[in-house]
Scaffold this active site. Structure first.
Site, short mmCIF file in Angstrom:
data_model
loop_
_atom_site.label_atom_id
_atom_site.label_comp_id
_atom_site.label_asym_id
_atom_site.label_seq_id
_atom_site.Cartn_x
_atom_site.Cartn_y
_atom_site.Cartn_z
N ASN A 147 -7.60 7.54 1.39
CA ASN A 147 -8.42 6.85 2.38
C ASN A 147 -8.97 7.84 3.40
O ASN A 147 -8.41 8.92 3.57
CB ASN A 147 -7.58 5.78 3.09
CG ASN A 147 -7.34 4.58 2.19
OD1 ASN A 147 -8.22 4.14 1.48
ND2 ASN A 147 -6.12 4.06 2.22
N CYS A 169 -8.12 1.15 -5.44
CA CYS A 169 -7.24 0.57 -4.44
C CYS A 169 -6.70 -0.75 -4.99
O CYS A 169 -7.44 -1.50 -5.63
CB CYS A 169 -8.01 0.32 -3.14
SG CYS A 169 -7.08 -0.55 -1.85
N HIS A 170 -5.42 -1.04 -4.73
CA HIS A 170 -4.81 -2.24 -5.30
C HIS A 170 -4.91 -3.47 -4.39
O HIS A 170 -4.28 -4.48 -4.66
CB HIS A 170 -3.34 -1.97 -5.63
CG HIS A 170 -2.53 -1.44 -4.48
ND1 HIS A 170 -1.54 -0.50 -4.63
CD2 HIS A 170 -2.59 -1.69 -3.15
CE1 HIS A 170 -1.00 -0.23 -3.46
NE2 HIS A 170 -1.61 -0.95 -2.56
N HIS A 199 -11.18 -2.53 1.51
CA HIS A 199 -10.40 -3.05 2.63
C HIS A 199 -11.13 -4.13 3.42
O HIS A 199 -10.56 -4.69 4.36
CB HIS A 199 -9.93 -1.92 3.58
CG HIS A 199 -8.87 -1.07 2.99
ND1 HIS A 199 -8.35 0.03 3.64
CD2 HIS A 199 -8.20 -1.14 1.81
CE1 HIS A 199 -7.42 0.61 2.89
NE2 HIS A 199 -7.32 -0.09 1.77
#
Length: 435
Positions: A147, A169-170, A199
């Site tokens: 990130n 990204c999970h 996000h």
């Protein structure tokens, strides 16, 4: 033999998860697992972890550990990046300096002061890594976990468009996992569609067969006052679509919550949350290093969820699956800027095919657009070597702008530049006077 390189392998707990997920597949060709880190103790730990994982699964795989990044990258088929430039000390700086100006943060790795400066620390590393890949492994895939995801993928697309990159990204997976558990529907019975930015993407559709599951979520929220005291539930109730990252993350990307004492209390926002997480991660790794080479294999607590092993398996075997990934917006989301780093569905199999989504709901696109303006200014600051754009990125950042006047924003930027010093590219290590 397929060569898979782990850059920042000393993040041993995460490396262990990736290796477990990867070696669970029993139809992969022989693998060469190459571990790289600049910290020799952490690199040695990563080697122990990899060897234990290979032994447990009984796979045809060799393990190589090296502090020489060029040696690691040469001939790679896949490069997995998990570095944290500056480590825990830089993370603490990302919180302490803004806090001294009155800016509150929870995670500080994606947007805001912490996200901007984490990006500026990471860009020189990414520039060097991508150049080495272009020279030494031109056909490799760069699978990035570091990130701030959107800023890093945006920077790579601008500086090194020749490098094939997926930002992984999970957060979407675990959001749908947790929502499905909340409403009592097995995850394997659920289909969903999500898009936005990393996000701050949105669960656009969420179903069991033809049944829309959002009404079940509405009933669960109505029955539980505690759920209503969470940021992303509050955002969902006001915006109509559920955001795909935690409340801690989500609070930082909008101007509504962190500057207000009453909202912090109402929504139980854990300030400085990532400082404790980062310290605990560092302590766990140090404990594992002290424990010596007999590192036990640890069974994963839940099903495999990391995307990098799935991407590798799909590209090597032709198995088709859909994941979420951050890629340039080339005809994927119509009402977000063209070329911007967006998170969208991607079909991987014999090839990688991002899936067009069309338009996001207007309110979701509005928030994503504000997010992406910070991303764009930060990327341009680095690419164009213009330190004033760092200040302007913070001026348009939602949480920072809701907290400080413009004079204090510029002073905060100067203080962050001074605090991070040599971790930043030389053209950005300057104050920007207004005289």
């Amino acid at each position: 033999m397929t060569r898979i390189v782990f850059i920042g392998a000393g993040s041993a707990v995460f490396t262990r998860q990736l290796l477990r997920d990867l070696l669970t597949f029993d139809d992969l060709p022989p693998l060469e697992l190459v571990l790289h880190d600049i910290d020799p103790d952490r690199l040695r730990l990563a080697e122990w972890v990899a060897q234990a994982t290979v032994r447990h699964h009984g796979r045809s795989a060799t393990v190589v550990a090296t502090e020489d990044r060029r040696r690691a990258v040469a001939g790679a088929d896949f490069v997995i990046n998990t570095v944290n430039i500056g480590g825990h000390a830089a993370t603490v700086t990302d919180f302490d300096v803004p806090e001294s100006f009155g800016v509150r943060q929870t995670i500080g790795d994606t947007l805001g002061v912490g996200g901007v400066f984490r990006a500026l620390r990471t860009f020189p590393f990414l520039d060097a890594l991508a150049a080495e890949m272009s020279e030494l492994a031109p056909d490799a895939w760069l699978l990035n976990y570091t990130n701030p995801m959107a800023m890093n993928v945006g920077y790579l697309a601008r500086r090194h468009p020749e490098v094939r990159t997926l930002g992984l990204c999970h957060s979407v997976h675990w959001t749908v996992h947790d929502l499905s558990r909340l409403v009592g529907v097995p995850l394997d019975e659920v289909t969903y569609r999500s898009a936005g930015v990393n996000h701050q993407a949105w669960v656009l559709d969420w179903r069991r067969g033809e049944e829309d599951l959002y009404p079940l979520l509405d009933r669960a929220i109505a029955a539980d006052p505690g759920l209503r005291r969470r940021v992303r539930v509050d955002m969902y109730r006001r915006l109509g679509y559920y955001p795909t990252e935690t409340s801690e993350h989500s609070s930082e990307y909008v101007p509504w919550y962190l500057h207000d004492d009453a909202e912090v209390e109402r929504l139980r926002i854990p300030l400085r949350d990532y400082v404790g997480i980062s310290a605990a991660n560092a302590e766990e790794v140090e404990g594992l290093v002290r424990g010596g080479p007999d590192v036990p294999y640890v069974e994963p607590p839940e099903q495999a969820a990391e995307y990098a092993p799935q991407v590798i398996h799909s590209l090597l075997t032709g198995t088709t699956r859909e994941i979420q990934a951050t890629v340039p917006n080339l005809g994927l989301i119509d009402n977000l800027p063209a070329g911007a780093p967006v998170e969208a569905p991607v079909v991987v199999g014999a090839e990688v095919r991002p899936t067009p989504v069309g338009e996001l709901p207007a309110q979701c696109a509005a928030l994503n657009s504000a997010f992406l303006q910070v991303v764009e200014l930060t990327v341009r600051a680095a690419v164009e070597e213009r330190p004033e754009l760092v200040r302007q990125a913070l001026m348009v950042d939602p949480n920072t702008a809701a907290t400080l006047d413009v004079g204090r924003i510029w002073a905060l930027a100067d203080a962050m530049v001074a605090a991070h010093g040599d971790l930043l590219a030389p053209p950005l290590r300057v104050a920007v006077p207004l005289d």
